[in-house]
Scaffold this motif. Structure first.
Motif, PDB file in Angstrom:
ATOM      1  N   HIS A  86      39.611  34.326  58.787  1.00  0.00           N
ATOM      2  CA  HIS A  86      40.324  34.269  57.513  1.00  0.00           C
ATOM      3  C   HIS A  86      39.640  33.362  56.496  1.00  0.00           C
ATOM      4  N   ASP A  87      38.771  32.502  56.963  1.00  0.00           N
ATOM      5  CA  ASP A  87      37.979  31.702  56.032  1.00  0.00           C
ATOM      6  C   ASP A  87      37.004  32.583  55.251  1.00  0.00           C
ATOM      7  N   MET A  88      36.849  33.826  55.663  1.00  0.00           N
ATOM      8  CA  MET A  88      35.948  34.763  54.991  1.00  0.00           C
ATOM      9  C   MET A  88      36.676  35.721  54.049  1.00  0.00           C
ATOM     10  N   PHE A  89      37.989  35.528  53.870  1.00  0.00           N
ATOM     11  CA  PHE A  89      38.692  36.349  52.875  1.00  0.00           C
ATOM     12  C   PHE A  89      37.987  36.194  51.536  1.00  0.00           C
ATOM     13  N   GLY A  90      37.908  37.274  50.799  1.00  0.00           N
ATOM     14  CA  GLY A  90      37.195  37.287  49.531  1.00  0.00           C
ATOM     15  C   GLY A  90      35.765  37.761  49.684  1.00  0.00           C
ATOM     16  N   LYS A  91      35.269  37.714  50.910  1.00  0.00           N
ATOM     17  CA  LYS A  91      33.899  38.128  51.194  1.00  0.00           C
ATOM     18  C   LYS A  91      33.859  39.315  52.160  1.00  0.00           C
ATOM     19  N   ARG A  92      34.805  39.387  53.080  1.00  0.00           N
ATOM     20  CA  ARG A  92      34.756  40.419  54.122  1.00  0.00           C
ATOM     21  C   ARG A  92      35.651  41.601  53.792  1.00  0.00           C
ATOM     22  N   ASP A  93      35.158  42.773  54.005  1.00  0.00           N
ATOM     23  CA  ASP A  93      35.897  44.030  53.939  1.00  0.00           C
ATOM     24  C   ASP A  93      36.938  44.075  52.811  1.00  0.00           C
ATOM     25  N   PRO A  94      36.483  44.077  51.554  1.00  0.00           N
ATOM     26  CA  PRO A  94      37.436  44.061  50.436  1.00  0.00           C
ATOM     27  C   PRO A  94      38.359  45.272  50.379  1.00  0.00           C
ATOM     28  N   GLU A  95      37.970  46.392  51.018  1.00  0.00           N
ATOM     29  CA  GLU A  95      38.865  47.557  51.043  1.00  0.00           C
ATOM     30  C   GLU A  95      40.130  47.267  51.843  1.00  0.00           C
ATOM     31  N   GLN A  96      40.017  46.472  52.900  1.00  0.00           N
ATOM     32  CA  GLN A  96      41.179  46.116  53.724  1.00  0.00           C
ATOM     33  C   GLN A  96      41.905  44.884  53.183  1.00  0.00           C
ATOM     34  N   TYR A  97      41.122  43.899  52.711  1.00  0.00           N
ATOM     35  CA  TYR A  97      41.702  42.585  52.429  1.00  0.00           C
ATOM     36  C   TYR A  97      41.647  42.173  50.970  1.00  0.00           C
ATOM     37  N   GLY A  98      41.060  42.990  50.118  1.00  0.00           N
ATOM     38  CA  GLY A  98      40.944  42.628  48.719  1.00  0.00           C
ATOM     39  C   GLY A  98      39.890  41.555  48.510  1.00  0.00           C
ATOM     40  N   THR A  99      39.924  40.920  47.354  1.00  0.00           N
ATOM     41  CA  THR A  99      38.918  39.915  47.014  1.00  0.00           C
ATOM     42  C   THR A  99      39.504  38.510  46.933  1.00  0.00           C
ATOM     43  N   ILE A 100      40.773  38.368  47.246  1.00  0.00           N
ATOM     44  CA  ILE A 100      41.408  37.049  47.192  1.00  0.00           C
ATOM     45  C   ILE A 100      40.858  36.166  48.312  1.00  0.00           C
ATOM     46  N   THR A 101      40.658  34.905  48.006  1.00  0.00           N
ATOM     47  CA  THR A 101      40.146  33.955  48.996  1.00  0.00           C
ATOM     48  C   THR A 101      41.304  33.251  49.707  1.00  0.00           C
ATOM     49  N   LEU A 102      40.990  32.622  50.815  1.00  0.00           N
ATOM     50  CA  LEU A 102      41.997  31.864  51.550  1.00  0.00           C
ATOM     51  C   LEU A 102      42.559  30.739  50.683  1.00  0.00           C
ATOM     52  N   GLU A 103      41.709  30.101  49.907  1.00  0.00           N
ATOM     53  CA  GLU A 103      42.165  29.026  49.026  1.00  0.00           C
ATOM     54  C   GLU A 103      43.152  29.556  47.986  1.00  0.00           C
ATOM     55  N   GLU A 104      42.891  30.752  47.484  1.00  0.00           N
ATOM     56  CA  GLU A 104      43.813  31.354  46.511  1.00  0.00           C
ATOM     57  C   GLU A 104      45.134  31.738  47.169  1.00  0.00           C
ATOM     58  N   ILE A 105      45.078  32.243  48.395  1.00  0.00           N
ATOM     59  CA  ILE A 105      46.303  32.565  49.131  1.00  0.00           C
ATOM     60  C   ILE A 105      47.132  31.300  49.324  1.00  0.00           C
ATOM     61  N   ASP A 106      46.483  30.225  49.785  1.00  0.00           N
ATOM     62  CA  ASP A 106      47.203  28.968  49.991  1.00  0.00           C
ATOM     63  C   ASP A 106      47.783  28.444  48.676  1.00  0.00           C
ATOM     64  N   GLY A 107      47.050  28.618  47.592  1.00  0.00           N
ATOM     65  CA  GLY A 107      47.558  28.206  46.282  1.00  0.00           C
ATOM     66  C   GLY A 107      48.823  28.958  45.907  1.00  0.00           C
ATOM     67  N   ARG A 108      48.818  30.257  46.132  1.00  0.00           N
ATOM     68  CA  ARG A 108      50.003  31.080  45.833  1.00  0.00           C
ATOM     69  C   ARG A 108      51.181  30.670  46.718  1.00  0.00           C
ATOM     70  N   LEU A 109      50.903  30.397  47.992  1.00  0.00           N
ATOM     71  CA  LEU A 109      51.960  29.945  48.895  1.00  0.00           C
ATOM     72  C   LEU A 109      52.534  28.607  48.453  1.00  0.00           C
ATOM     73  N   ASN A 110      51.668  27.687  48.052  1.00  0.00           N
ATOM     74  CA  ASN A 110      52.142  26.372  47.599  1.00  0.00           C
ATOM     75  C   ASN A 110      53.001  26.484  46.349  1.00  0.00           C
ATOM     76  N   GLU A 111      52.602  27.355  45.419  1.00  0.00           N
ATOM     77  CA  GLU A 111      53.400  27.563  44.201  1.00  0.00           C
ATOM     78  C   GLU A 111      54.788  28.084  44.548  1.00  0.00           C
ATOM     79  N   LEU A 112      54.849  29.091  45.414  1.00  0.00           N
ATOM     80  CA  LEU A 112      56.142  29.666  45.793  1.00  0.00           C
ATOM     81  C   LEU A 112      56.975  28.667  46.585  1.00  0.00           C
ATOM     82  N   ALA A 113      56.350  27.921  47.475  1.00  0.00           N
ATOM     83  CA  ALA A 113      57.079  26.920  48.263  1.00  0.00           C
ATOM     84  C   ALA A 113      57.727  25.890  47.338  1.00  0.00           C
TER      85      ALA A 113
END
Length: 145
Positions: free
Chosen positions: A12-39
């Motif tokens: 998951h540290d490779m989100f944003g780089k690996r298989d964008p068709e499955q996982y998109g281009t969002i990075t793990l840091e961006e996911i955590d940022g979105r989670l922190n905002e919602l929390a």
């Protein structure tokens, strides 16, 4: 304040780089940022942890038990389908566990259709990309209540 642990699994540290068709281009840091905002918006505390080492993940689950976390959200990646060691660690928890996946694991390769965590998780959310994480946080909060 309720405390929730977000566990990110292998690769998951490779989100944003690996298989964008499955996982998109969002990075793990961006996911955590979105989670922190919602929390923050929902009045809970969320802590994120990522590792590519199964033993470290199990140790973090043990630590969550000792810290009395109120819920755990997990996207274990490929470990979902075969890690009985991680499943046994999660089974120690006495709090809700929400399993999430960015891709729809049931629409992918056959080996991805089975989760060894399913019977100990409160529920599973998959196929919504980053929204799976946000839905997972909302589900964890609902399960705590």
């Amino acid at each position: 304040m309720k405390k929730i642990l977000m566990l990110h699994g292998i690769n998951h540290d490779m989100f944003g780089k690996r298989d964008p068709e499955q996982y998109g281009t969002i990075t793990l840091e961006e996911i955590d940022g979105r989670l922190n905002e919602l929390a923050k918006e929902l009045g809970v505390e969320i802590e994120s942890f990522q590792t590519n080492h199964e033993g470290e993940m199990c140790e973090r689950v043990h630590q969550a038990f000792l810290e009395n976390k109120d819920a755990v959200i997990i996207n274990a990646g490929a470990w979902t389908h075969y890690s009985y060691g991680l499943r046994d660690a999660l089974a120690i928890l006495t709090v809700p566990i929400v399993e999430i996946h960015m891709s729809n694991i049931h629409a992918r390769e056959e080996f991805r259709h089975h989760s060894v965590f399913a019977e100990i998780a409160q529920g599973q959310i998959s196929g919504f990309g980053v929204e799976s994480y946000l839905l997972g946080l909302r589900a964890a909060i609902a399960a705590i209540k």
